[in-house]
Design an enzyme around this catalytic site. Structure first.
Site, PDB file in Angstrom:
ATOM      1  CG  ASP A 180      -0.318  -0.288   2.551  1.00 59.40           C
ATOM      2  OD1 ASP A 180       0.911  -0.558   2.597  1.00 59.40           O
ATOM      3  OD2 ASP A 180      -1.038  -0.243   3.572  1.00 59.40           O
ATOM      4  CE1 TYR A 181       4.586   5.829   3.610  1.00 61.21           C
ATOM      5  CE2 TYR A 181       6.487   4.708   2.675  1.00 61.21           C
ATOM      6  CZ  TYR A 181       5.931   5.814   3.285  1.00 61.21           C
ATOM      7  OH  TYR A 181       6.712   6.915   3.574  1.00 61.21           O
ATOM      8  CB  ALA A 182       6.071   0.831  -1.885  1.00 59.64           C
TER       9      ALA A 182
END
Ligand SMILES: NC(=O)c1ccc[n+]([C@@H]2O[C@H](COP(=O)([O-])OP(=O)(O)OC[C@H]3O[C@@H](n4cnc5c(N)ncnc54)[C@H](O)[C@@H]3O)[C@@H](O)[C@H]2O)c1
Length: 271
Positions: free
Chosen positions: A152-154
């Site tokens: 999700d973050y990357a």
């Protein structure tokens, strides 16, 4: 940056707080602090005013169109516009892919990616009218590579990177003198990534004060991309290798294990 207006999102804590304070120390005309946490935002404004610099805050949920529109309008009423916009706010879950709920993924993209559109839309028109201004995006070294527990973050930070690259291209293409800066730090000791580890001596956990100092140096010199530490540029070089070889090098460097003991913030936010 003398006599300019600066707005920092997520300025209630961490890098954003230091960016807002750092702008004040550089004698800008007015610092606007945007955060969802009112208490933290108002304390940062008090600290800036103690330097004798004008400052104000708005309580904003960057994931919410109406909240950002209302705060943008309030800033335009107070100041006319913003010269230096620093899109800093971000969140992380640190969960494995199958542990992430759809809400986790959506909230991550709302704040790390879609807020860039919402916020920049508020202030780019006056920058274009003045043919002057600067848009900074605090992306991440995670926008240069993939890492376990960051689907999700990357991904949201790769999108943030693409946003900034394309905005820069668009400004150049249409002859607008609007500066853009994308910042790609490795892990920084703010609490956001508590438990994440340094994989080797080339990629230490960064100190927030040093990161912020380098961001101001980059802004003052007109730099367009800042990778911290500079050794993290290795992530770009690995893309020149065949993927299986790049994956092996990545694993040997320990990059893919850095989230193994991630806990996320465990202490209260400093404010
Ligand atoms: N800390 C790191 O290791 C690291 C590494 C690379 C990139 N970054 C990026 O740097 C930026 C700052 O990170 P940090 O470590 O200072 O984080 P932080 O958690 O210390 O601060 C984030 C701030 O954003 C605010 N915020 C969160 N959601 C919001 C919302 N919906 N609306 C308004 N404000 C909101 C929080 O209240 C907080 O004050 C983020 O974009 C992060 O992804 C951090």
């Amino acid at each position: 940056m003398r006599a300019q207006t600066v707005l920092v999102t997520g300025a209630g804590s961490g890098l954003g707080r230091l960016l807002a304070l750092g702008a004040a120390q550089r004698n800008v005309a007015h610092v606007v602090v945007w955060d969802i946490n009112e208490q933290a935002a108002s304390k940062v404004v008090d600290a800036i005013q103690a330097y004798g610099i004008d400052a104000s805050y708005d309580v904003v949920d960057l994931a919410d169109d109406e909240s950002v529109d209302a705060a943008g309008e309030a800033v335009r009423q107070r100041l006319g516009g913003i010269d230096f916009l620093i899109n800093n706010a971000g969140i992380v879950t640190g969960k494995r892919f199958l542990e992430q709920s759809h809400d986790d993924v959506e909230r991550t993209f709302q704040i790390n990616t879609l807020a860039l559109y919402r916020v920049t839309r508020q202030f780019l028109p006056s920058m274009l009218a003045n043919n002057f201004g600067s848009v900074t995006v605090i992306a991440s070294a995670a926008s240069l590579t993939g890492v376990a527990r960051q689907t999700d973050y990357a991904a949201s930070k790769w999108a943030a990177h693409g946003f900034t690259e394309s905005l820069r291209a668009e400004m150049r293409h249409y002859g607008h003198r609007i500066h853009t800066l994308s910042v790609h730090p490795f892990y920084v000791d703010t609490g956001m990534f508590d438990g994440a580890s340094s994989p080797n001596v080339l990629l230490p956990i960064l100190q927030p004060e040093a990161v912020v100092h380098k961001i101001f140096r980059a802004l003052e010199s007109g730099k367009r991309q800042l990778i911290l530490p500079s050794s993290a540029v290795v992530a770009n070089w690995l893309k020149l290798l065949p993927v299986p070889v790049a994956d092996q090098v990545n694993d040997l460097l320990g990059i893919n294990s850095t989230m193994d003991h991630f806990t996320g913030r465990t202490a209260a936010v400093e404010s």
